[in-house]
Design a protein around this motif. Structure first.
Motif, PDB file in Angstrom:
ATOM      1  N   VAL A 140       0.840  -1.205   0.000  1.00  0.00           N
ATOM      2  CA  VAL A 140       0.000   0.000   0.000  1.00  0.00           C
ATOM      3  C   VAL A 140       0.869   1.248   0.000  1.00  0.00           C
ATOM      4  N   ARG A 141       1.939   1.228   0.759  1.00  0.00           N
ATOM      5  CA  ARG A 141       2.815   2.400   0.852  1.00  0.00           C
ATOM      6  C   ARG A 141       3.490   2.701  -0.480  1.00  0.00           C
ATOM      7  N   ARG A 142       3.789   1.658  -1.252  1.00  0.00           N
ATOM      8  CA  ARG A 142       4.482   1.854  -2.524  1.00  0.00           C
ATOM      9  C   ARG A 142       3.527   1.989  -3.714  1.00  0.00           C
ATOM     10  N   SER A 143       2.228   1.936  -3.448  1.00  0.00           N
ATOM     11  CA  SER A 143       1.262   2.104  -4.540  1.00  0.00           C
ATOM     12  C   SER A 143       1.281   3.547  -5.048  1.00  0.00           C
ATOM     13  N   GLU A 144       0.771   3.737  -6.249  1.00  0.00           N
ATOM     14  CA  GLU A 144       0.865   5.039  -6.908  1.00  0.00           C
ATOM     15  C   GLU A 144      -0.528   5.572  -7.247  1.00  0.00           C
ATOM     16  N   PHE A 145      -0.620   6.880  -7.258  1.00  0.00           N
ATOM     17  CA  PHE A 145      -1.867   7.545  -7.631  1.00  0.00           C
ATOM     18  C   PHE A 145      -2.108   7.384  -9.128  1.00  0.00           C
ATOM     19  N   ILE A 146      -3.375   7.218  -9.514  1.00  0.00           N
ATOM     20  CA  ILE A 146      -3.740   7.058 -10.921  1.00  0.00           C
ATOM     21  C   ILE A 146      -4.294   8.385 -11.431  1.00  0.00           C
ATOM     22  N   ALA A 147      -3.583   8.985 -12.361  1.00  0.00           N
ATOM     23  CA  ALA A 147      -4.011  10.273 -12.927  1.00  0.00           C
ATOM     24  C   ALA A 147      -4.829  10.023 -14.187  1.00  0.00           C
ATOM     25  N   ASP A 148      -6.019   9.463 -13.979  1.00  0.00           N
ATOM     26  CA  ASP A 148      -6.897   9.187 -15.111  1.00  0.00           C
ATOM     27  C   ASP A 148      -8.302   9.645 -14.727  1.00  0.00           C
ATOM     28  N   ARG A 149      -8.785  10.686 -15.363  1.00  0.00           N
ATOM     29  CA  ARG A 149     -10.082  11.269 -15.010  1.00  0.00           C
ATOM     30  C   ARG A 149     -11.231  10.280 -15.249  1.00  0.00           C
ATOM     31  N   LYS A 150     -11.139   9.523 -16.331  1.00  0.00           N
ATOM     32  CA  LYS A 150     -12.205   8.567 -16.631  1.00  0.00           C
ATOM     33  C   LYS A 150     -12.315   7.492 -15.562  1.00  0.00           C
ATOM     34  N   LEU A 151     -11.179   7.012 -15.097  1.00  0.00           N
ATOM     35  CA  LEU A 151     -11.180   5.996 -14.046  1.00  0.00           C
ATOM     36  C   LEU A 151     -11.831   6.535 -12.784  1.00  0.00           C
ATOM     37  N   HIS A 152     -11.491   7.723 -12.377  1.00  0.00           N
ATOM     38  CA  HIS A 152     -12.046   8.285 -11.148  1.00  0.00           C
ATOM     39  C   HIS A 152     -13.538   8.592 -11.302  1.00  0.00           C
ATOM     40  N   THR A 153     -13.967   8.895 -12.521  1.00  0.00           N
ATOM     41  CA  THR A 153     -15.396   9.082 -12.755  1.00  0.00           C
ATOM     42  C   THR A 153     -16.144   7.762 -12.577  1.00  0.00           C
ATOM     43  N   LEU A 154     -15.587   6.677 -13.114  1.00  0.00           N
ATOM     44  CA  LEU A 154     -16.196   5.365 -12.934  1.00  0.00           C
ATOM     45  C   LEU A 154     -16.193   4.952 -11.461  1.00  0.00           C
ATOM     46  N   ALA A 155     -15.114   5.242 -10.755  1.00  0.00           N
ATOM     47  CA  ALA A 155     -15.041   4.910  -9.330  1.00  0.00           C
ATOM     48  C   ALA A 155     -16.066   5.704  -8.527  1.00  0.00           C
ATOM     49  N   HIS A 156     -16.278   6.961  -8.907  1.00  0.00           N
ATOM     50  CA  HIS A 156     -17.275   7.793  -8.231  1.00  0.00           C
ATOM     51  C   HIS A 156     -18.687   7.264  -8.480  1.00  0.00           C
ATOM     52  N   ASP A 157     -18.961   6.853  -9.716  1.00  0.00           N
ATOM     53  CA  ASP A 157     -20.276   6.286 -10.032  1.00  0.00           C
ATOM     54  C   ASP A 157     -20.507   4.978  -9.268  1.00  0.00           C
ATOM     55  N   ALA A 158     -19.457   4.147  -9.172  1.00  0.00           N
ATOM     56  CA  ALA A 158     -19.586   2.885  -8.429  1.00  0.00           C
ATOM     57  C   ALA A 158     -19.855   3.140  -6.955  1.00  0.00           C
ATOM     58  N   TRP A 159     -19.233   4.175  -6.419  1.00  0.00           N
ATOM     59  CA  TRP A 159     -19.465   4.530  -5.016  1.00  0.00           C
ATOM     60  C   TRP A 159     -20.907   4.995  -4.795  1.00  0.00           C
ATOM     61  N   LEU A 160     -21.439   5.797  -5.707  1.00  0.00           N
ATOM     62  CA  LEU A 160     -22.818   6.275  -5.580  1.00  0.00           C
ATOM     63  C   LEU A 160     -23.815   5.124  -5.717  1.00  0.00           C
ATOM     64  N   GLU A 161     -23.568   4.193  -6.622  1.00  0.00           N
ATOM     65  CA  GLU A 161     -24.491   3.081  -6.825  1.00  0.00           C
ATOM     66  C   GLU A 161     -24.479   2.114  -5.644  1.00  0.00           C
ATOM     67  N   ASN A 162     -23.328   1.893  -5.045  1.00  0.00           N
ATOM     68  CA  ASN A 162     -23.233   0.963  -3.908  1.00  0.00           C
ATOM     69  C   ASN A 162     -23.743   1.586  -2.617  1.00  0.00           C
ATOM     70  N   GLY A 163     -23.696   2.904  -2.517  1.00  0.00           N
ATOM     71  CA  GLY A 163     -24.150   3.550  -1.289  1.00  0.00           C
ATOM     72  C   GLY A 163     -23.207   3.368  -0.126  1.00  0.00           C
ATOM     73  N   ALA A 164     -21.921   3.232  -0.405  1.00  0.00           N
ATOM     74  CA  ALA A 164     -20.940   3.100   0.670  1.00  0.00           C
ATOM     75  C   ALA A 164     -20.827   4.400   1.454  1.00  0.00           C
ATOM     76  N   ARG A 165     -20.467   4.264   2.716  1.00  0.00           N
ATOM     77  CA  ARG A 165     -20.374   5.449   3.578  1.00  0.00           C
ATOM     78  C   ARG A 165     -19.244   6.366   3.138  1.00  0.00           C
TER      79      ARG A 165
END
Length: 238
Positions: A140-165
């Protein structure tokens, strides 16, 4: 002490097995098919497996006092009676008691052997689990940030659909081959470098799946299950 430990583990084995059998029967009778309900029920069985030894220590089974008093009276009654017969009987019972004590001391070897074997295996499993946790923390410490707007948009949509806190973060790591959800702070989803070759439908499905794990707290439950496996490695339920 070793004999008490064996008794404690035996009681935990029996009670947890009966509980798991009842839960399995309940699922079959009620024809439960939803994964959420099954997961919640088996998580309860997991927590019961961990709490049963504590409950047995804190709240030992009650024994009727009347039988104990009768046994004590029958044991000491003849010794208190006047006369030579009572004295002779009390003298004759002393070798029998010492013989029983010798038998119990000889029988203490096998519980001690069981306790030693249990501690040896448990310490080895706990050491392996600790090593795995340190390795995961390093990944986890050596993982890298993903600079991809499309990916983060999909991740945001998945978060809204799942209703995670909390909305989980998404990062990439070259030390994994498959996606994994990590219970760290507010949740973290690690993707392998091959995610860039995935189609949008696959990427969306992966993000939905891992976000569902974060919402349900599966990474934390997996850690608790690993602890249960280390402590109850002899139990098929673990």
């Amino acid at each position: 002490m070793s004999l008490a430990f064996v008794s404690l583990m035996y009681g935990t084995f029996l009670r947890s097995t009966v509980l798991a059998a009842l839960c399995g029967l309940l699922l079959r009778v009620c024809r439960v098919k939803t994964a959420e309900t099954k997961h919640l029920l088996w998580r309860g069985v997991l927590m019961a497996l961990l709490l049963l030894p504590v409950l047995q220590i804190v709240a030992p089974p009650l024994r009727p006092a009347s039988k104990t008093v009768l046994k004590v009276e029958s044991a000491i009654g003849p010794a208190l009676m006047p006369g030579s017969a009572g004295t002779q009987r009390s003298i004759q019972t002393q070798p029998a008691i010492s013989h029983a004590q010798r038998g119990s001391s000889n029988g203490e070897h096998w519980p001690s052997a069981i306790l030693g074997a249990y501690l040896l295996v448990t310490c080895g499993l706990l050491a392996r689990l600790t090593r795995g946790l340190f390795r995961l923390k390093s990944i986890v410490r050596r993982s890298e940030f993903i600079a991809d707007r499309k990916l983060h948009t999909l991740a945001h949509d998945a978060w809204l659909e799942n209703g995670a806190r909390h909305r989980p973060r998404v990062r990439v790591s070259g030390h994994i081959a498959v996606p994994v959800a990590v219970d760290l702070d507010e949740g973290l989803i690690l993707l392998p470098p091959s995610w860039r070759q995935w189609r949008e439908e696959k990427l969306r499905a992966v993000l939905m799946h891992e976000t569902a794990h974060v919402k349900r707290g599966d990474p934390g439950a997996a850690l608790v299950a690993s602890m249960a496996t280390c402590l109850f490695w002899f139990h098929p339920l673990a």
